[in-house]
Write a protein that holds these residues in place. Structure first.
Motif, PDB file in Angstrom:
ATOM      1  N   TRP A 192      58.157  64.607   0.625  1.00 10.39           N
ATOM      2  CA  TRP A 192      57.010  65.515   0.770  1.00 10.39           C
ATOM      3  C   TRP A 192      56.047  65.050   1.869  1.00 10.39           C
ATOM      4  CZ3 TRP A 192      58.077  62.853  -3.801  1.00 10.39           C
ATOM      5  CH2 TRP A 192      57.307  61.730  -4.050  1.00 10.39           C
ATOM      6  N   SER A 193      56.296  63.894   2.469  1.00 12.06           N
ATOM      7  CA  SER A 193      55.454  63.407   3.567  1.00 12.06           C
ATOM      8  C   SER A 193      56.140  63.602   4.909  1.00 12.06           C
ATOM      9  CB  SER A 193      55.133  61.923   3.362  1.00 12.06           C
ATOM     10  OG  SER A 193      54.445  61.703   2.160  1.00 12.06           O
ATOM     11  N   GLU A 194      57.027  64.595   4.992  1.00 14.59           N
ATOM     12  CA  GLU A 194      57.787  64.795   6.218  1.00 14.59           C
ATOM     13  C   GLU A 194      56.882  65.182   7.386  1.00 14.59           C
ATOM     14  OE1 GLU A 194      60.503  67.935   5.443  1.00 14.59           O
ATOM     15  OE2 GLU A 194      58.969  69.319   4.734  1.00 14.59           O
ATOM     16  N   GLN A 195      55.738  65.804   7.090  1.00 19.50           N
ATOM     17  CA  GLN A 195      54.793  66.170   8.133  1.00 19.50           C
ATOM     18  C   GLN A 195      53.502  65.391   7.906  1.00 19.50           C
ATOM     19  OE1 GLN A 195      55.468  68.046  10.715  1.00 19.50           O
ATOM     20  NE2 GLN A 195      57.505  68.669  10.045  1.00 19.50           N
ATOM     21  N   ILE A 196      53.426  64.217   8.477  1.00 17.94           N
ATOM     22  CA  ILE A 196      52.241  63.386   8.327  1.00 17.94           C
ATOM     23  C   ILE A 196      52.135  62.501   9.558  1.00 17.94           C
ATOM     24  CG2 ILE A 196      53.330  61.407   7.189  1.00 17.94           C
ATOM     25  CD1 ILE A 196      50.900  61.293   5.311  1.00 17.94           C
ATOM     26  N   HIS A 197      50.918  62.141   9.904  1.00 16.77           N
ATOM     27  CA  HIS A 197      50.681  61.254  11.038  1.00 16.77           C
ATOM     28  C   HIS A 197      49.945  60.036  10.510  1.00 16.77           C
ATOM     29  CE1 HIS A 197      50.139  60.481  15.411  1.00 16.77           C
ATOM     30  NE2 HIS A 197      49.096  59.801  14.979  1.00 16.77           N
ATOM     31  N   VAL A 198      50.628  58.896  10.525  1.00 17.77           N
ATOM     32  CA  VAL A 198      50.054  57.653  10.006  1.00 17.77           C
ATOM     33  C   VAL A 198      49.863  56.680  11.162  1.00 17.77           C
ATOM     34  CG1 VAL A 198      50.363  55.725   8.415  1.00 17.77           C
ATOM     35  CG2 VAL A 198      51.173  58.005   7.781  1.00 17.77           C
ATOM     36  N   THR A 199      48.658  56.160  11.288  1.00 15.58           N
ATOM     37  CA  THR A 199      48.356  55.176  12.329  1.00 15.58           C
ATOM     38  C   THR A 199      48.026  53.847  11.663  1.00 15.58           C
ATOM     39  OG1 THR A 199      47.522  56.862  13.848  1.00 15.58           O
ATOM     40  CG2 THR A 199      46.860  54.584  14.264  1.00 15.58           C
ATOM     41  N   LEU A 200      48.735  52.809  12.053  1.00 19.29           N
ATOM     42  CA  LEU A 200      48.518  51.466  11.529  1.00 19.29           C
ATOM     43  C   LEU A 200      47.715  50.663  12.541  1.00 19.29           C
ATOM     44  CD1 LEU A 200      52.164  50.742  10.302  1.00 19.29           C
ATOM     45  CD2 LEU A 200      50.323  51.890   9.069  1.00 19.29           C
ATOM     46  N   VAL A 201      46.678  50.007  12.058  1.00 19.92           N
ATOM     47  CA  VAL A 201      45.830  49.183  12.914  1.00 19.92           C
ATOM     48  C   VAL A 201      45.827  47.763  12.347  1.00 19.92           C
ATOM     49  CG1 VAL A 201      43.538  48.868  13.911  1.00 19.92           C
ATOM     50  CG2 VAL A 201      44.388  51.173  13.451  1.00 19.92           C
ATOM     51  N   GLY A 202      46.193  46.788  13.189  1.00 18.33           N
ATOM     52  CA  GLY A 202      46.180  45.399  12.749  1.00 18.33           C
ATOM     53  C   GLY A 202      47.306  45.056  11.810  1.00 18.33           C
ATOM     54  N   MET A 203      48.401  45.799  11.858  1.00 13.93           N
ATOM     55  CA  MET A 203      49.557  45.540  10.984  1.00 13.93           C
ATOM     56  C   MET A 203      50.801  45.427  11.859  1.00 13.93           C
ATOM     57  SD  MET A 203      48.661  48.159   7.843  1.00 13.93           S
ATOM     58  CE  MET A 203      49.983  47.550   6.806  1.00 13.93           C
ATOM     59  N   GLU A 204      50.836  44.392  12.684  1.00 15.12           N
ATOM     60  CA  GLU A 204      51.887  44.247  13.685  1.00 15.12           C
ATOM     61  C   GLU A 204      53.272  44.140  13.063  1.00 15.12           C
ATOM     62  OE1 GLU A 204      49.353  42.229  13.258  1.00 15.12           O
ATOM     63  OE2 GLU A 204      47.981  42.563  14.947  1.00 15.12           O
ATOM     64  N   ASP A 205      53.361  43.511  11.908  1.00 18.61           N
ATOM     65  CA  ASP A 205      54.666  43.279  11.290  1.00 18.61           C
ATOM     66  C   ASP A 205      55.017  44.340  10.257  1.00 18.61           C
ATOM     67  OD1 ASP A 205      52.690  42.587   9.540  1.00 18.61           O
ATOM     68  OD2 ASP A 205      53.700  40.822   8.739  1.00 18.61           O
ATOM     69  N   SER A 206      54.390  45.500  10.343  1.00 20.70           N
ATOM     70  CA  SER A 206      54.615  46.523   9.314  1.00 20.70           C
ATOM     71  C   SER A 206      56.063  47.001   9.339  1.00 20.70           C
ATOM     72  CB  SER A 206      53.670  47.704   9.524  1.00 20.70           C
ATOM     73  OG  SER A 206      53.973  48.737   8.615  1.00 20.70           O
ATOM     74  N   PHE A 207      56.670  47.008   8.175  1.00 20.16           N
ATOM     75  CA  PHE A 207      58.037  47.469   8.020  1.00 20.16           C
ATOM     76  C   PHE A 207      58.118  48.995   8.116  1.00 20.16           C
ATOM     77  CE2 PHE A 207      61.359  48.657   4.778  1.00 20.16           C
ATOM     78  CZ  PHE A 207      62.438  48.451   5.613  1.00 20.16           C
ATOM     79  N   ALA A 208      57.017  49.687   7.791  1.00 14.80           N
ATOM     80  CA  ALA A 208      57.018  51.149   7.790  1.00 14.80           C
ATOM     81  C   ALA A 208      57.347  51.707   9.169  1.00 14.80           C
ATOM     82  CB  ALA A 208      55.661  51.678   7.316  1.00 14.80           C
ATOM     83  N   ARG A 209      56.878  51.044  10.205  1.00 16.88           N
ATOM     84  CA  ARG A 209      57.144  51.504  11.575  1.00 16.88           C
ATOM     85  C   ARG A 209      58.639  51.515  11.853  1.00 16.88           C
ATOM     86  NH1 ARG A 209      56.591  54.437  15.863  1.00 16.88           N
ATOM     87  NH2 ARG A 209      56.444  53.405  17.870  1.00 16.88           N
ATOM     88  N   ASP A 210      59.376  50.565  11.306  1.00 17.22           N
ATOM     89  CA  ASP A 210      60.818  50.525  11.498  1.00 17.22           C
ATOM     90  C   ASP A 210      61.530  51.608  10.698  1.00 17.22           C
ATOM     91  OD1 ASP A 210      60.514  48.293  13.135  1.00 17.22           O
ATOM     92  OD2 ASP A 210      60.641  46.912  11.443  1.00 17.22           O
ATOM     93  N   LEU A 211      60.913  52.062   9.604  1.00 16.81           N
ATOM     94  CA  LEU A 211      61.535  53.088   8.774  1.00 16.81           C
ATOM     95  C   LEU A 211      61.484  54.461   9.428  1.00 16.81           C
ATOM     96  CD1 LEU A 211      60.309  52.142   5.188  1.00 16.81           C
ATOM     97  CD2 LEU A 211      62.639  52.012   6.053  1.00 16.81           C
ATOM     98  N   ASP A 212      60.367  54.780  10.070  1.00 18.05           N
ATOM     99  CA  ASP A 212      60.220  56.104  10.677  1.00 18.05           C
ATOM    100  C   ASP A 212      59.214  56.024  11.819  1.00 18.05           C
ATOM    101  OD1 ASP A 212      59.473  58.860  11.260  1.00 18.05           O
ATOM    102  OD2 ASP A 212      60.474  59.384   9.390  1.00 18.05           O
ATOM    103  N   ARG A 213      59.712  56.123  13.026  1.00 13.32           N
ATOM    104  CA  ARG A 213      58.843  56.001  14.195  1.00 13.32           C
ATOM    105  C   ARG A 213      58.228  57.329  14.611  1.00 13.32           C
ATOM    106  NH1 ARG A 213      59.034  51.221  17.024  1.00 13.32           N
ATOM    107  NH2 ARG A 213      60.419  49.670  16.076  1.00 13.32           N
ATOM    108  N   ILE A 214      58.568  58.377  13.888  1.00 13.25           N
ATOM    109  CA  ILE A 214      57.925  59.675  14.151  1.00 13.25           C
ATOM    110  C   ILE A 214      56.685  59.826  13.283  1.00 13.25           C
ATOM    111  CG2 ILE A 214      58.220  62.170  14.015  1.00 13.25           C
ATOM    112  CD1 ILE A 214      61.148  61.771  14.677  1.00 13.25           C
TER     113      ILE A 214
END
Length: 971
Positions: free
Chosen positions: A495-517
């Motif tokens: 249900w989060s297929e249309q969302i824009h998430v910005t991470l600040v100060g989380m260089e090692d975040s695993f979420a970025r590797d899961l979905d770069r869109i």
């Protein structure tokens, strides 16, 4: 009564000043501004005969100025009172007016508050050092609704803490204190400052009195009424059920429910329970006249609830996130298989990472994920079809028996939602009742994510879009893990297929590797602020163009399949200075901008707070009137985060050459028994490719077509290890079932799984290994799940013709072992293809392919960790079947046998339908035959199965390009 009269008097005075004076001035003096001729007379100092200019212009103008000098500060105070913000009376010229205005506003406020606030139970709040603040985006009504929401949630939970105790607190005022700040600190809701004002009208020790709610002096003692304190929430330990002894009745074992047998259209046949009797000879994979034991599919298994199944992994990954992570991992492994060359095997995880994957298989809850997604999209479709406003969602609780929605305001929802409260703010939908809408819809609540689990077995989800700001405080490492988990849910939730998430100060975040869109990483906070400001203007302009006021309205009235995706900013550290102020301003202004932050008691903006005490305990404070809610936080950090990253890193490793001798199971018996194989002609029927669900419902994946494939060479027989009595036979290369079970009715639900695991371990395994793989969440050495399950299976299997049990008692030195004549179709497949495919006879290759009826382990349940151990062996099976099909297809193409090649290709497609390698085989067959219609059909089927939006493999695209160059008339 005194307050009522005082309030009414103040209201009359305010009305007279703000409205009466301007009306009187206009009626008596008219326009106070002098004409051009009068201005010229004033400048030239000409006499004012009759004082016309003085009385009609100058004096009225002075009156207007005096009125404005009071009305301006009054309106400032009124606006501050409405918004609930204190004001600073720094300008001496207006301080008196502001004080008078504040006093009258307070009198009016007390008149109304006396009857409403006093009649309402005081809000419950924690006296934590990190106070929670109310969100400016939530109205007073929504905050008051928190009591209702809390009460509904409370009905589903056992009380984890002592009942709140009401206290009266005395606060020593220090420099900078305001009533608003005190209300935030003690109530979690700044706009309750009126209650504190009302409780402190008596003179202070220095003789002064509180008359202005915006002015309290250092040294005063303020009485804070109605403060609730709660004892630390401690989850009550659940007493473990006493483990039954091996001698107890098997009926008491809840770990092994019995699966209803499937009617096979025959009697019980030979019971296989005695040593004497008629001995029947069977062929490879052939069943005697007994009912087959079939494995219950997901839809059936989901009805059996096992309350002992954990909701989280040991490290804190909850069921919904585990589902998303495993789906993403499966997608990566599919890419691995598509990159794999013939004769290679994909890289698999190290033991520690594989153990975590097994644990996630236990806690995952794909059915709950589907139920939540369907429920949300059902609401969206209903709102679109009926022109209804989507309700504002505060929280969702997901349990085995319901998905509960808690709203910010009363609403009437359609079926299948069921109301759980008279005020229309709590609704539930039962599992499986909400189905996906027939037409595509956007998801109305894309910012919904799990924060943890409650003490009664439910997942707690919050809508960050509605909350506006979620401040995570407490232990920094754990809080960081909470944010990591939130980000990963946004990356994987359907249900989060249309969302824009910005991470600040989380260089090692695993979420970025899961979905770069969906997930973006920035380090430049000033650039982030600039981008958010631009997004704000763009979103406002877009909403105005549709004539709607907010995104919830836009999602139903101005969709055009536009998601109106929220922007969630996750900050590992709150910015300071002017950047903090600018970001806070944008949060307040931007429609549906969610902010999640880790802060040290200093929230970016007023909002909800999660206070993390430890990895096992946290408390959610809504910033409104609902009491603190204890829960276990979902955390993705530390060793588990490293292991999850290791799992995904493995999917990027290169494949390695296969060693068939090592991956094939050992021979079941030292001396093979000769028997005839089934007629090879029957193997040559071209199967129809079916989905996993369809395969689970079919007895075989091979269906007749008008064309018959002829074998490459005709052979009469082959040697196989086939017993001359009806030994049990487990089929794994397709829909899982068990043949020749003496008492199918007595076979427990996990009986086939237990047998399959033993047989795939070369017929035996230590009890600890069985326990670890079938019950990875229950590694207590005293646990006897395996022994109890083995006892039930032993009774169901019976004995061989010599009276030996088919599942002997466990041995201390060897564990559990199955009778050597019990086999699986995987054993037969490996025996047929041998250690080297290049030397396998055509006959054996055909017979091996015949055994494959669909995807390995098809139809097995994903719930409760059943069959969770199958991953590595399943990958081996897939690779081996695809290689055998490839070998058979290319041998057939070399001799011009296109039909046989198509048969092998169809087996490959049925085995791994999303892998283009099987489709390429049939494309090659069509190209060799010059069959344009067949080529077009196969390509269309492949694109329809793999997905139109999926980019084709390089090898597939190259093959299609070659076909267009060689075959005119292709579409």
């Amino acid at each position: 009564m005194k307050k009522l009269f005082a309030g009414l008097g103040a209201l009359v005075v305010m009305g007279g000043i703000l409205i009466g004076i301007p009306v009187a001035l206009v009626m008596l003096a008219g326009n106070p501004f002098p004409t051009a001729e009068q201005i010229n007379a004033i400048i030239s100092m000409r006499p004012d005969y009759g004082n016309v200019i003085l009385f009609t212009k100058i004096l009225p103008l002075l009156c207007w100025v005096v009125w404005a000098a009071f009305a301006g500060p009054f309106l400032v105070e009124l606006g501050a009172a409405i918004s609930g913000r204190p004001t600073r009376k720094k300008a001496a010229a207006f301080r008196g007016q502001q004080k008078l205005a504040a006093t009258m506003i307070a009198a009016v406020g007390l008149m109304f508050a006396g009857s409403t606030v006093m009649a309402t139970a005081p809000a419950q709040a924690s006296t934590s050092d990190a106070p929670a603040a109310s969100s400016s985006a939530v109205s007073m009504d929504a905050n008051q609704l928190g009591v209702t929401v809390a009460s509904h949630i409370g009905q589903t939970m056992t009380a984890p803490a002592e009942a709140p105790v009401q206290q009266v607190v005395v606060h020593d005022v220090v420099e900078g204190d305001t009533l608003w700040d005190l209300a935030e600190t003690y109530y979690g809701q700044g706009d309750r400052f009126v209650e504190i004002f009302n409780a402190n009208l008596s003179p202070q020790a220095d003789g002064s009195s509180l008359t202005d709610p915006d002015l309290i002096l250092p040294g005063w003692k303020m009485t804070i009424p109605g403060v609730y304190s709660t004892a630390p929430a401690v989850e009550a330990p659940v007493a473990p059920a006493p483990a039954p002894s091996p001698d107890e009745s098997a009926d008491s074992v809840d770990q092994a429910p019995v699966v209803d047998d499937v009617d096979a259209g025959g009697g019980a046949g030979g019971a296989g329970g005695g040593g004497a009797g008629t001995v029947e000879t069977r062929e490879l994979g052939q069943s005697v006249d007994r009912p087959a034991v079939e494995v219950a599919p997901d839809t059936e298994a989901s009805t059996e609830i096992d309350a002992s199944i954990p909701l989280m992994t040991v490290g804190g990954i909850a069921g919904l996130l585990a589902t998303g992570v495993l789906v993403a991992l499966g997608t990566r492994r599919l890419r691995q298989r598509r990159r794999r060359a013939v004769g290679e095997r994909i890289a698999l995880p190290e033991p520690a990472a594989a153990d975590l994957e097994l644990e996630m298989n236990v806690v995952e809850n794909p059915i709950a994920v589907e139920d939540v997604d369907n429920a949300l999209r059902t609401l969206q479709a209903w709102a679109e079809d009926n022109g209804e406003q989507l309700p504002e969602l505060l929280a969702v609780r997901v349990a085995n028996d319901e998905v509960a929605l808690y709203l910010a305001a009363p609403a009437q929802l359609p079926a299948p939602f069921e109301s759980q409260s008279d005020d229309g703010m709590a609704w539930v939908v039962r599992p499986g009742m909400a189905t996906a809408p027939e037409r595509p819809t956007v998801s109305p609540y894309p910012a919904l994510a799990t924060i943890g689990t409650d003490v009664n077995g439910g997942f707690l989800l919050l809508d960050l879009e509605q909350i506006g700001s979620l401040n995570v405080v407490g232990d920094q490492e754990t809080a960081r893990g909470v944010l990591n988990a939130l980000a990963c849910e946004f990356a994987t939730n359907p249900w989060s297929e249309q969302i824009h998430v910005t991470l600040v100060g989380m260089e090692d975040s695993f979420a970025r590797d899961l979905d770069r869109i969906r997930i973006h990483q920035v380090e430049d906070v000033p650039a982030l602020v600039r981008n958010l400001r631009a997004d704000l203007e763009d979103r406002r302009s877009a909403l105005d163009s549709y004539g709607v006021g907010g995104v919830l309205e836009a999602r139903t009235q101005a969709t055009e399949m536009e998601s109106w995706a929220p922007h969630i900013v996750i900050l590992a550290k709150t910015p300071e200075g002017h950047l903090r102020d600018e970001l806070a301003e944008l949060v307040a202004r931007m429609p549906r901008l969610g902010i999640a932050t880790i802060s040290n008691g200093d929230a970016l903006v007023a909002g909800a707070t999660v206070e993390v005490t430890s990895r096992d305990q946290a408390e959610y404070r809504s910033g409104g009137a609902m009491p603190p809610l204890p829960f276990r936080p979902q955390v993705l950090a530390g060793e588990e985060l490293e292991l999850v990253q290791s799992l995904f890193a493995t999917t990027t490793m290169a494949s390695h050459p296969a060693v068939l001798e090592e991956e094939h199971p050992a021979p079941a018996v030292p001396e093979p028994v000769a028997a005839d194989l089934a007629d090879a002609d029957g193997a040559d029927e071209i199967p129809t490719v079916v989905s996993t669900d369809a395969a689970a419902e079919q007895a075989t994946a091979q269906q007749e077509t008008p064309e018959k494939a002829q074998p490459l060479e005709k052979a009469a027989s082959a040697s196989m290890n086939v017993p001359d009595w009806p030994a049990p036979y487990i089929r794994l290369l397709g829909p899982v079932d068990a043949l020749n079970i003496a008492d199918a009715d007595a076979m427990p639900g996990r009986g086939v799984e237990f047998l399959a695991f033993l047989l795939l371990q070369n017929g035996g395994a230590p009890g600890a290994l069985v326990q670890k793989n079938l019950w990875p969440d229950k590694l207590d050495p005293k646990n006897n799940n395996a022994r109890q399950l083995a006892k039930q299976i032993r009774q169901a299997l019976g004995h061989d013709p010599d009276g030996n049990p088919l599942l002997p008692e466990g041995r201390s030195n060897a564990g559990f072992t199955a009778h050597p004549m019990i086999r699986t179709d995987w054993h037969d497949f490996c025996d047929l293809i041998g250690p080297d495919l290049k030397t396998t006879s055509n006959e054996n290759l055909v017979q091996a392919i015949k055994l494959v009826r669909g995807e390995p382990f098809a139809g097995t349940s994903r719930r409760r960790g059943w069959w969770g151990w199958r991953g590595p062996i399943e990958e081996t099976m897939l690779a081996a079947i695809m290689d055998a099909a490839d070998e058979l297809a290319h041998r057939a193409l070399q001799v011009g046998d296109h039909t046989q090649a198509r048969f092998a290709a169809r087996i490959a497609q049925a085995t791994d339908p999303l892998n283009e390698a099987g489709w390429r085989l049939e494309i090659e067959a069509a190209m060799k035959a010059g069959d344009v219609d067949a080529f077009n059909r196969v390509v269309d089927e492949m694109i329809d199965r793999v997905g139109e939006d999926v980019e084709l493999d390089e090898a597939t695209q190259r093959l299609i390009d070659d076909a267009h160059a060689q075959m005119p008339g292709l579409s």
